[in-house]
Design an enzyme around this catalytic site. Structure first.
Site, PDB file in Angstrom:
ATOM      1  N   ASP A 120       0.831  -1.210   0.000  1.00 32.56           N
ATOM      2  CA  ASP A 120       0.000   0.000   0.000  1.00 32.56           C
ATOM      3  C   ASP A 120       0.863   1.256   0.000  1.00 32.56           C
ATOM      4  O   ASP A 120       1.986   1.240   0.510  1.00 32.56           O
ATOM      5  CB  ASP A 120      -0.924  -0.030   1.238  1.00 32.56           C
ATOM      6  CG  ASP A 120      -2.100   0.918   1.096  1.00 32.56           C
ATOM      7  OD1 ASP A 120      -2.375   1.374  -0.027  1.00 32.56           O
ATOM      8  OD2 ASP A 120      -2.747   1.204   2.124  1.00 32.56           O
ATOM      9  N   TRP A 154       2.961   7.951  -2.450  1.00 30.21           N
ATOM     10  CA  TRP A 154       4.379   8.085  -2.822  1.00 30.21           C
ATOM     11  C   TRP A 154       4.507   9.063  -3.989  1.00 30.21           C
ATOM     12  O   TRP A 154       5.382   9.939  -3.998  1.00 30.21           O
ATOM     13  CB  TRP A 154       4.924   6.710  -3.220  1.00 30.21           C
ATOM     14  CG  TRP A 154       6.381   6.674  -3.553  1.00 30.21           C
ATOM     15  CD1 TRP A 154       7.417   6.404  -2.699  1.00 30.21           C
ATOM     16  CD2 TRP A 154       6.966   6.881  -4.854  1.00 30.21           C
ATOM     17  NE1 TRP A 154       8.616   6.431  -3.382  1.00 30.21           N
ATOM     18  CE2 TRP A 154       8.361   6.727  -4.704  1.00 30.21           C
ATOM     19  CE3 TRP A 154       6.458   7.185  -6.116  1.00 30.21           C
ATOM     20  CZ2 TRP A 154       9.254   6.858  -5.771  1.00 30.21           C
ATOM     21  CZ3 TRP A 154       7.334   7.327  -7.174  1.00 30.21           C
ATOM     22  CH2 TRP A 154       8.724   7.159  -7.002  1.00 30.21           C
ATOM     23  N   HIS A 207       2.392   3.579  -8.916  1.00 31.93           N
ATOM     24  CA  HIS A 207       2.194   2.158  -9.231  1.00 31.93           C
ATOM     25  C   HIS A 207       3.386   1.623 -10.021  1.00 31.93           C
ATOM     26  O   HIS A 207       3.852   0.513  -9.807  1.00 31.93           O
ATOM     27  CB  HIS A 207       0.901   1.955 -10.025  1.00 31.93           C
ATOM     28  CG  HIS A 207      -0.337   2.297  -9.257  1.00 31.93           C
ATOM     29  ND1 HIS A 207      -0.529   1.888  -7.964  1.00 31.93           N
ATOM     30  CD2 HIS A 207      -1.444   3.016  -9.589  1.00 31.93           C
ATOM     31  CE1 HIS A 207      -1.709   2.347  -7.532  1.00 31.93           C
ATOM     32  NE2 HIS A 207      -2.273   3.039  -8.497  1.00 31.93           N
ATOM     33  N   LEU A 233      10.684 -20.479  -5.202  1.00 32.21           N
ATOM     34  CA  LEU A 233       9.671 -19.658  -4.527  1.00 32.21           C
ATOM     35  C   LEU A 233       8.316 -19.759  -5.222  1.00 32.21           C
ATOM     36  O   LEU A 233       8.236 -19.666  -6.448  1.00 32.21           O
ATOM     37  CB  LEU A 233      10.127 -18.192  -4.548  1.00 32.21           C
ATOM     38  CG  LEU A 233       9.126 -17.157  -4.010  1.00 32.21           C
ATOM     39  CD1 LEU A 233       9.070 -17.191  -2.488  1.00 32.21           C
ATOM     40  CD2 LEU A 233       9.484 -15.757  -4.481  1.00 32.21           C
TER      41      LEU A 233
END
Ligand code: IPE
Ligand code: IPE
Ligand code: MG
Length: 240
Positions: free
Chosen positions: A19, A24, A36, A130
Site C-alpha cells: 500500500d 508516494w 504504481h 519460490l
C-alpha cells in the site's frame, strides 16, 4: 545495526499488502499512477530477495475486488502495468525457479492481461523454487463465499457428507488450496487494517505494519520485518 536473521527459522509464507503507491507519487507532485510504476520495482526486488534466502511462499496483494471503485484510468493503468510486468519478468522468474500462482477471479480482467497471466502460470507451473502468489481481483469475503457455494453444491449432490466437513477441507476450497497459512502479513504505508486480505488464512498470522510507502520498501525493510517476526512468541492459543 539490526541483528542477522536466522535462516533456519524463516517464515514459510510471507504475505504483503503493498500500500501507498498513490501517496508516494503525490508526495513528489506526480500523478498517482507513477507510484504504481515505482511499486513494480519494489515487487521485483522483493521477489528476488525472498527467492534468494529461501522463502517458500510470497503472496502479494496486487488488486482487490474493491479496487474497481477507482477511476477507470487508474484501473486501466494498473491492468496494463500487470500485463507488462508479466511479459517482462516471466523469463527471469522462470529462470530463477519461481512458480507463479494467481489468487482471485481473473474473469473480470482484460483479455490481454488474462492471457499474459495464464501463459506465465503455465510456463512456471512445475518450478520448485519460490511460489509467488499474486492476489488479483482478490477479496477475502468473495473467496470464502465461493468456497461455501462449492461446498453446498457438493453436499447437495451427495459427493460430500456434511458431517465430514472440517477446517482442512474448507481451506482446500480457497484460492490458496494446500498452501500453508501466512506466518507473517506485512502492510506498508502506515494503514493498520486488513482490507479484505486473507481473512481465513490470516487467523494466526503475525501482523507487521510499517510507515514506509510501498515503492520505498526494500530488502532492509523486509529483513527487519523478518527479524521482528523471529522475536515474536507464537502461541496459537496455547501456553508457552
Ligand atoms: C496500493 O497503493 C496499490 C493498489 C491498491 C493497487 P494505493 O494505490 O492504494 O496507494 P495509496 O494508498 O492511495 O497511497
Ligand atoms: C489494499 O489497499 C489493496 C491492495 C494493496 C491491492 P487499498 O489502498 O485498496 O486499501 P484501503 O482502501 O486503504 O483499505
Ligand atoms: Mg491504498
Amino acid at each position: 545495526m539490526p541483528g542477522e536473521i536466522d535462516l533456519s527459522r524463516l517464515p514459510e509464507h510471507i504475505a504483503i499488502i503493498m500500500d501507498g503507491n498513490g501517496r508516494w507519487a503525490q508526495k513528489r507532485g506526480l500523478p498517482r499512477v507513477i507510484g504504481h510504476k515505482a511499486g513494480m520495482e519494489a515487487i521485483r526486488k522483493t521477489v528476488k530477495y525472498c527467492s534468494d534466502i529461501g522463502i517458500k511462499i510470497l503472496t502479494v496483494f496486487a488488486f482487490s475486488t474493491e479496487n474497481w471503485k477507482r477511476p477507470r484510468d487508474e484501473v486501466n493503468y494498473l491492468m496494463n502495468l500487470l500485463t507488462e510486468y508479466m511479459r517482462k519478468e516471466v523469463g527471469t522468474l522462470h529462470h530463477n525457479g519461481v512458480k507463479i500462482k494467481i489468487l482471485g477471479e481473473p474473469d473480470m480482467l482484460p483479455a490481454q492481461t488474462r492471457a499474459e497471466i495464464q501463459e506465465a502460470v503455465i510456463l512456471t507451473e512445475h518450478n520448485r523454487g519460490l511460489q509467488f502468489n499474486i492476489a488479483l481481483n482478490y477479496g477475502g469475503r468473495a473467496e470464502i463465499l465461493k468456497a461455501c457455494k462449492k461446498l453446498v453444491r457438493c453436499i447437495n449432490d451427495g459427493s460430500i457428507d456434511i458431517d465430514s466437513v472440517d477446517e482442512a477441507m474448507f481451506s482446500n476450497l480457497l484460492y490458496t488450496g494446500n498452501d500453508p497459512d501466512p506466518d507473517l502479513i506485512i502492510r506498508t504505508s502506515g494503514e493498520q487494517r486488513i482490507s479484505n486480505f486473507l481473512l481465513w488464512q490470516g487467523a494466526y498470522s503475525e501482523l507487521m505494519f510499517t510507515d514506509r510507502l510501498w515503492p520505498d520498501f526494500d530488502e532492509k525493510e523486509l529483513r527487519s520485518a523478518i527479524l521482528e517476526y523471529q522475536s515474536r512468541d507464537r502461541r496459537f492459543g496455547a501456553l508457552k
